[in-house]
Design a protein around this motif. Structure first.
Motif, short mmCIF file in Angstrom:
data_model
loop_
_atom_site.label_atom_id
_atom_site.label_comp_id
_atom_site.label_asym_id
_atom_site.label_seq_id
_atom_site.Cartn_x
_atom_site.Cartn_y
_atom_site.Cartn_z
N VAL A 1 0.95 -1.13 -0.13
CA VAL A 1 0.19 -0.05 -0.16
C VAL A 1 0.99 1.29 -0.15
N ASN B 1 -5.49 5.49 -2.09
CA ASN B 1 -5.07 3.99 -2.70
C ASN B 1 -6.08 3.39 -3.33
N ARG C 1 -7.79 -3.24 -2.28
CA ARG C 1 -7.16 -2.87 -3.46
C ARG C 1 -7.28 -3.97 -4.42
#
Ligand SMILES: Nc1ncnc2c1ncn2[C@@H]1O[C@H](COP(=O)(O)OP(=O)(O)OP(=O)(O)O)[C@@H](O)[C@H]1O
Ligand SMILES: [Mg+2]
Length: 242
Positions: A100, A109, A157
């Motif tokens: 990250v 992010n 993500r």
């Protein structure tokens, strides 16, 4: 989602490595690895430091081309293709250290991860539904969050890429056991949705309860593969000297 519908290749294992040899520079570190991960399964890749777990991940994700052997994804020979191409085929990896961006917020992010496949709004909704904690912290810098929260962000993500395969390297590193359990609950839910998951962990006892199948590596070779209970027995008699 792209991978939820049954595909003609669905009966084949999603990941299938056979006879994989791979080197870092002149030194061969994988000496003929066979490994399969079916759709919807969690396979634990275990072994001590230097066993070759991360190297296997790199081979599957296309970062390190094997010297010999074949890699199949959903039945298709993909040996030698690049990391960009494997990503396009739905292979997503969370590397050691989570990947990250510390100096970006949670939202930023997610925005970086959204790319062209999923819109930011959709990605945020999915992420905050699965991880309410991330929603509360959407404007916080990722680097200032706890290890567990950062791992949740890394997973959020990854989910933004709608993966068919998740490669998770040392997910539990630096996390309290209670946080590891929370993260593992998410992994189990993802597997139940049909994602094939390869989970490298040095600490076998953490990963085994989650796994459907376990593979024990040592010195770049598979020394044992089987049901988690069998591998656990193997560990206590040999690897841990118990
Ligand atoms: N970039 C590299 N250059 C040279 N040798 C490397 C490189 N990366 C890994 N190696 C070597 O390859 C072997 C396997 O390393 P790998 O990182 O795959 O092990 P691992 O099982 O992931 O270990 P750990 O539990 O410490 O993460 C080790 O002997 C390591 O020193
Ligand atoms: Mg490693």
């Amino acid at each position: 989602m792209t991978h939820s519908a049954p595909t003609p290749g669905a009966v084949a294992p999603v990941i299938e490595l056979s006879g994989i040899r791979a080197s870092h520079g002149e030194i061969e570190v994988l000496h003929g690895i066979d490994l399969t991960v079916p759709s919807g399964a969690v396979v634990a890749l275990l072994g001590p430091n230097g066993a070759g777990k991360t190297t296997v991940m790199k081979v599957v994700s296309g970062l390190l081309p094997p010297a010999s052997g074949t890699i199949r994804l959903a039945g298709r020979d993909v040996t030698g293709i690049t990391a960009t191409e494997t990503a396009r085929l739905g292979v997503c990896s969370i590397p050691e250290g989570r990947g990250v961006f510390a100096n970006l917020t949670v939202r930023e992010n997610l925005w970086v991860a959204a790319g062209h496949r999923v819109g930011l709004e959709e990605l945020e909704e999915v992420a905050y539904t699965r991880f309410p904690r991330l929603g509360e912290r959407r404007d916080q810098l990722a680097g200032s969050m706890s290890g567990g929260e950062q791992q949740m962000l890394a997973l959020a993500r990854a989910l933004g890429t709608d993966p068919a395969v998740l490669l998770l390297d040392e997910l539990s590193m630096g996390l309290a056991l209670v946080v590891v359990r929370q993260v593992y609950d998410v992994i189990a839910a993802l597997a139940a949705e049909g994602i094939a998951i390869l989970l490298a962990e040095q600490f076998a006892r953490i990963a085994l309860p989650l796994a459907d199948h376990a593979v024990l590596l040592a010195g770049g070779r598979v020394v044992h593969a089987g049901a988690p209970a069998d591998v656990e027995r193997e560990l206590s008699t040999t690897y841990l000297g118990g």
